[in-house]
Scaffold this motif. Sequence first.
Motif, PDB file in Angstrom:
ATOM      1  N   GLY A 565       0.818  -1.371   0.021  1.00 36.46           N
ATOM      2  CA  GLY A 565       0.071   0.087  -0.007  1.00 36.46           C
ATOM      3  C   GLY A 565       0.745   1.320   0.070  1.00 36.46           C
ATOM      4  O   GLY A 565       0.452   2.345   0.607  1.00 36.46           O
ATOM      5  N   GLU A 567       2.571   4.382  -2.058  1.00 36.18           N
ATOM      6  CA  GLU A 567       2.676   5.233  -3.256  1.00 36.18           C
ATOM      7  C   GLU A 567       3.555   6.548  -3.375  1.00 36.18           C
ATOM      8  O   GLU A 567       3.925   7.005  -2.224  1.00 36.18           O
ATOM      9  CB  GLU A 567       1.234   5.860  -3.273  1.00 36.18           C
ATOM     10  N   ARG A 589       2.777   8.425   0.128  1.00 37.84           N
ATOM     11  CA  ARG A 589       1.770   7.952   0.566  1.00 37.84           C
ATOM     12  C   ARG A 589       1.624   6.389   1.205  1.00 37.84           C
ATOM     13  O   ARG A 589       2.122   5.815   0.367  1.00 37.84           O
ATOM     14  CB  ARG A 589       0.381   8.305   0.163  1.00 37.84           C
ATOM     15  N   GLN A 591      -0.991   3.592   2.285  1.00 35.72           N
ATOM     16  CA  GLN A 591      -2.704   3.430   2.107  1.00 35.72           C
ATOM     17  C   GLN A 591      -3.085   2.855   3.512  1.00 35.72           C
ATOM     18  O   GLN A 591      -4.252   2.870   3.613  1.00 35.72           O
ATOM     19  CB  GLN A 591      -2.951   2.773   1.044  1.00 35.72           C
ATOM     20  N   SER A 662      -1.169   5.056   8.347  1.00 36.63           N
ATOM     21  CA  SER A 662      -1.655   5.569   6.941  1.00 36.63           C
ATOM     22  C   SER A 662      -1.950   6.947   6.754  1.00 36.63           C
ATOM     23  O   SER A 662      -3.102   7.533   7.394  1.00 36.63           O
ATOM     24  CB  SER A 662      -3.210   4.767   6.885  1.00 36.63           C
TER      25      SER A 662
END
Length: 721
Positions: A565, A567, A589, A591, A662
């Motif tokens: 997850g 990015e 980022r 997630q 997150s």
Amino acid sequence: MAKLQDHWLEIKDELLKLQGEAWPEVRGHDRSLSKGTGVWREFPLLGLDVDSKSSCPHTWHLLTQVEPVWSHWQLCPNEETALFSRLTPGMHLKPHCGPTNLHLTCHLGLQVPPGCSIRVGKEWRTWHEGQCLVFDDSYEHEVRHDGDSTRIVLLVRFWHPDVDPKQSGRCAQATATAAALEQNASGVDPDDPDLGDDRYALRLLEDLSSMIPCRFNDAKDCENVVSFRFRADTPVTPDKSMWQESSQAWLLHVDAFAGSACGPVDDQLDDELLRFTNDAHFFGFPLKESIGVRVVPSIGPNVPRKATLITVDFECRSPLVAEGDLLLRVEAPLGIEFDRGCLAAPDPEYLGCAGLGRVAVAQRREVSLQPGQHSLSLRAINPVRTVAKNWWTLGAFVDVSIERARAGAVEDLRQQGRGDGYQLDQQLQARVRPSSQQSGGPISLFLWLRPKFEVEAGGHVELHAAQGFEMSCQPALVLLAVPPGRCKAYHVTSGVEYTDDHDVIDFEISQGYSLLPEHEYELSVSSRNPFVPGSSRWGVLLRDELRQVLEANMEIDSYTLTDFGFELLSLQPSISAPNASNEVRLQLRFQRQLVLTSISEIRIEAPSAWNFEPLCNRFQDITGGCETRCSFQLPYAEERGHHLCEANLLILVLDTSAVIDSTSFTLLFSVVNPASAPSQNLWSVSLVNAFAEPVVKHTELLIPGFFIGFRQKILPALPNG
């Protein structure tokens, strides 16, 4: 077979990775069982000199942990112990019986659509995914596939539970005896005068009563069918009168010897102990005469999917005369595709040729084939890659139709030979890299290539995806370092006999432009990763304006999919001047929350021309506008240095006892620009475990870098049409 059922999903995962491989069709006797419109293919795992440890390591390990399977493979290496069996819709395997009841057969359902069924004896059953179906294949059985998608099972053979384990040593002895046959008929000298003229002896003695479970008939008599195989060398040019089926008589004796050693008297049967004999009424088989075969491809690189001319040189060693037609059947390796007309040029020795897939049938003008050298020149398209079973087979058929010759039934075959195929040249330098390895996620796919030949205007760059990956011309094909052109996307297989459905991006170069030899080019394609990949190879074909292949590489390694997850949102420089100090803003980022137990670093790697070291102390984590240590920043390991710089590498040292929440993070760092940007201008950010040996890179993100000295216009490709 409980262990296989418990781990069937792992087995299926490895199966899916093989879907893009070239699975051979079944051959020999099994091929005669096929009926209907479907295709029967197998991928061998254990047996017949196959060891799948490298291609299917987890499945191989599971199979070797099941003792009856392991010992069957060890004692019967020349038999198929385990394989993946694939049937496409419309296939019907005609009723047949296996050769022995010493073993049982297990089918583990891996991909089972509705409409598939198997009959053993009088009982019909179907498969279920993740469940084993065990049966004795010495009973008559048949298979039907009336569904609408491919059925795949793991087929495993193992010792019958009634086979006495104490006999395993004697099984090994029998196996060793069979292996010795390949050297000299189990130690029997064919020239021994005591054997008589034109006779050969083979002894395979075993205490069968303690190994084979007794099957009783309606009269309560013990009734067993015992089968065994052996190898023997046959003459190259036999005496046809001797080898006609009606002229042969094979003799079988079974004795009642119950001692140790191999027989009652040295290699002879004792008539007093004889149980039964067939009195020399066991008829033999007609021997097919041999042909010497050599395959010569056209001069120049043998490029994948290139239209080519192939010459099959063959030596006929004995005359062959037909009353009607004399046909030559050529069967090429999987992936070769013959033209429908197939002759390379008009040839006075041949009336014509009919090609279909990898089989070509040529009709001789004369109805005889005399001893000596002959040749047959054919037109074909190369496969995408060199296959493991890379040989060509040439067979001669007389007085049969082209359709029967194409089927290649052994009863119609008069002469046959086999020659090695040629290797394909995967010459094109090319590389495929994703912006993210996240499974199931949208990505930008970066293709870099360096051709050896010029691709002129109207030529094409074809990018073939690994199976399961999606590619599209929309929203844009970004030309990072490629001349203008048009983009087209479609879905194909690698050939008429392949089942590897995959996406293709076809980029046509605009008029007035070209790809030059020994220059580097790069473009970015809108793509999506699968959740589970279907194959592990990508490919690139370069074609001219007539779509003839100039250069190719269809064996480009794929990449591993991950699920972190993670990015990479943006990379923004403050200045593009050469050799300047450049303050760069990077946004990341996550997630979902990430536990850092096995992640010790985030590594930011610039292309080799940039340098972090002189300005390393300017690094800041400015997430949330916080200029000092804040709880919502990345969890740095202060005692290990917080961050480090090595030339073009910036290392963020993390606290492995912490977690990353997150959220998004903004990082600010300084780097010295080079004098000019390199051709492969991609920056990477990766999650790394530096404590592992060797260092483990869990996942990597890529983003196009910024240009130096000028602002280059990045062009999207025009949509086709």
